[in-house]
Enzyme design. Structure first.
Site, PDB file in Angstrom:
ATOM      1  N   ASP A  17     -12.210  17.719  -5.517  1.00  0.00           N
ATOM      2  CA  ASP A  17     -12.678  17.225  -4.218  1.00  0.00           C
ATOM      3  C   ASP A  17     -12.255  18.125  -3.069  1.00  0.00           C
ATOM      4  O   ASP A  17     -13.073  18.499  -2.228  1.00  0.00           O
ATOM      5  CB  ASP A  17     -12.165  15.799  -3.987  1.00  0.00           C
ATOM      6  CG  ASP A  17     -12.768  14.802  -4.961  1.00  0.00           C
ATOM      7  OD1 ASP A  17     -13.762  15.143  -5.613  1.00  0.00           O
ATOM      8  OD2 ASP A  17     -12.226  13.689  -5.076  1.00  0.00           O
ATOM      9  N   ARG A  98       1.452   9.054  -0.329  1.00  0.00           N
ATOM     10  CA  ARG A  98       0.439   9.442   0.669  1.00  0.00           C
ATOM     11  C   ARG A  98       0.962   9.498   2.112  1.00  0.00           C
ATOM     12  O   ARG A  98       0.617  10.426   2.855  1.00  0.00           O
ATOM     13  CB  ARG A  98      -0.766   8.508   0.578  1.00  0.00           C
ATOM     14  CG  ARG A  98      -1.524   8.560  -0.743  1.00  0.00           C
ATOM     15  CD  ARG A  98      -1.823   9.973  -1.190  1.00  0.00           C
ATOM     16  NE  ARG A  98      -2.731   9.992  -2.341  1.00  0.00           N
ATOM     17  CZ  ARG A  98      -2.696  10.899  -3.290  1.00  0.00           C
ATOM     18  NH1 ARG A  98      -1.777  11.859  -3.255  1.00  0.00           N
ATOM     19  NH2 ARG A  98      -3.557  10.862  -4.282  1.00  0.00           N
ATOM     20  N   ASP A 127      -6.616   5.517  -0.705  1.00  0.00           N
ATOM     21  CA  ASP A 127      -5.923   6.645  -0.078  1.00  0.00           C
ATOM     22  C   ASP A 127      -6.460   6.970   1.308  1.00  0.00           C
ATOM     23  O   ASP A 127      -5.717   7.453   2.166  1.00  0.00           O
ATOM     24  CB  ASP A 127      -6.005   7.874  -0.981  1.00  0.00           C
ATOM     25  CG  ASP A 127      -5.041   7.805  -2.150  1.00  0.00           C
ATOM     26  OD1 ASP A 127      -4.105   6.979  -2.090  1.00  0.00           O
ATOM     27  OD2 ASP A 127      -5.213   8.568  -3.118  1.00  0.00           O
ATOM     28  N   SER A 180      -9.802  10.985 -13.104  1.00  0.00           N
ATOM     29  CA  SER A 180      -9.164  11.282 -11.821  1.00  0.00           C
ATOM     30  C   SER A 180      -7.675  10.993 -11.976  1.00  0.00           C
ATOM     31  O   SER A 180      -7.290   9.872 -12.314  1.00  0.00           O
ATOM     32  CB  SER A 180      -9.768  10.403 -10.712  1.00  0.00           C
ATOM     33  OG  SER A 180      -9.078  10.605  -9.500  1.00  0.00           O
TER      34      SER A 180
END
Length: 402
Positions: A17, A98, A127, A180
């Site tokens: 990504d 994060r 996220d 993922s």
């Protein structure tokens, strides 16, 4: 008048990504300069090749920020102390990373005098919330660009096709290898592909960190973990830094088939999703600290702690690290764990964590009171206690039964 964006700092991992986002940003923001920022929280990445890959994708430069020690000390250990498990199962490995990664990204943006920050989170996931709440808290003037909410790409297959069209190296990513994954010193997560059907059992080759309990040693492994005010400080009597302690526990847990969790969870945006997680060291630490709490906290504190643990888990899952809610909860746990100090011995065996024993200088367990033998406890005291304790029951029964 729309703000002109000349420089963008992208949260970069080198994965599919974020790799395709670099040329996409340059195409759609008048060839703006794209600076990549990668935050090392213990993911197993080849940082030596990452700069070349980022620049080959169109980035002007790459920052690699080593935040492992800060991650363990200031994020993971407070999470552990809170005993936070989202929906009772998820150890929050991605969630807790994060805010730190986004904080470091904002710091790069301020240093570079950038106009905007960007991330590769999808519009379905959690996220995006965690990154953007941190941006709002620490860099509210920065524009936020979330390509997955703007572009026409709607699947990983399409993302792979875009990368191939723009000659972006994919490494081991393919339409067959489409899971993922997210990894740091706390855990590894797996989503997508075969897991999207919640009836499918995870295939053994999905797991990367942990051994199958079937292949774990036939012999027991006994360990002792020291805690000071709810924070782990030593393993088998040897004081260790947070990073070294986690590394050793991850190895021990992995070898003994510990730390696998299969979760169907409720995302922040409301939908259910399925993830499989490997958290070997964290699972051991949670089990050990729980035993020490049972020894050192009274009943009311334990009950209150359980409620606050749920609140803490929800706050972390929802990206609310840089809020007064999280700060207040940490202040609560810091006070509550003032006397949660001691040692817990555990036995690790084929995916199981067995309690060997626990001790603390602040133990509330008194042998004299608990013993079935002769003690100073006066059994006659229970009569008056039960009469008063049961008074509402007796009154209620008398009234309702006439």
């Amino acid at each position: 008048m729309e703000k002109t964006i000349k420089k963008i700092v992208l949260a970069y991992s080198g994965g599919l990504d974020t790799s395709i986002i670099i040329p996409w940003l340059k195409e759609n923001y008048k060839n703006a300069e794209v600076v990549a920022a990668c935050v090392d929280v213990g993911q197993d990445d080849d940082f030596s090749t990452m700069e070349a890959k980022a620049k080959a994708s169109g980035a002007s430069k790459l920052y690699i920020i080593d935040a492992k020690e800060e991650f363990a000390k200031d994020f993971l250990f407070p999470l552990l102390r809170a005993g936070a498990l989202y929906e009772g199962k998820y150890y929050l490995g991605t969630s807790i990373a994060r805010p730190l990664q986004a904080k470091c990204q904002v710091e790069v943006a301020l240093k570079e005098n950038a106009d905007a920050v960007a991330h590769g989170c999808t519009g379905k996931g959690n996220d995006q919330v965690r990154f953007e709440l941190t941006y709002k808290a620490l860099g509210p003037h920065l524009e936020v660009i979330a390509p997955w909410r703007i572009w026409d790409i709607r699947s990983r297959e399409q993302a792979i096709a875009y990368a191939q069209k723009h000659n972006i190296p994919l490494g081991n990513i393919s339409e067959k290898n489409i899971y993922s994954r997210d990894c740091n010193i706390w855990h590894m997560s797996h989503e997508g592909g075969h897991l999207e059907d919640p009836m499918n059992r995870p295939e053994e080759d999905l797991f990367i960190i942990t051994k199958s309990p079937k292949k774990a040693p036939d012999a027991e492994t006994t360990i002792a973990i020291d805690f000071n005010k709810g924070i782990p400080t030593a393993l088998d009597g040897v004081s260790l830094s947070p990073i070294d302690l986690l590394a050793k526990l991850n190895k021990l847990g992995s070898e003994n088939g510990i730390g696998r969790t299969d979760v169907v969870e409720t995302r922040v945006v409301g939908m259910k999703s399925r993830g499989v997680y490997e958290t070997p060291g964290g699972t051991i630490l949670y089990a050990a600290l729980k035993e020490l709490e049972m020894l050192t906290l009274d009943a009311e504190c334990l009950a209150l702690k359980q409620m606050m643990s749920i609140k803490y888990a929800q706050a972390i899952y929802q990206g609310k690290w840089y809020t007064s809610v999280r700060e207040s909860l940490d202040a609560f746990f810091e006070k509550m764990f003032e006397y949660v100090t001691g040692t817990v011995k555990l036995v690790l065996y084929k995916g199981n964590i067995i309690v060997h024993g626990r001790t603390s200088p602040f133990s509330l367990y008194t042998h004299d009171l608990a013993s079935f033998g002769e003690s100073t406890y006066d059994h006659k005291d229970a009569t008056g206690f039960i009469n008063l304790y049961g008074l509402p029951v007796r009154v209620s029964a008398s009234v309702r039964k006439g």
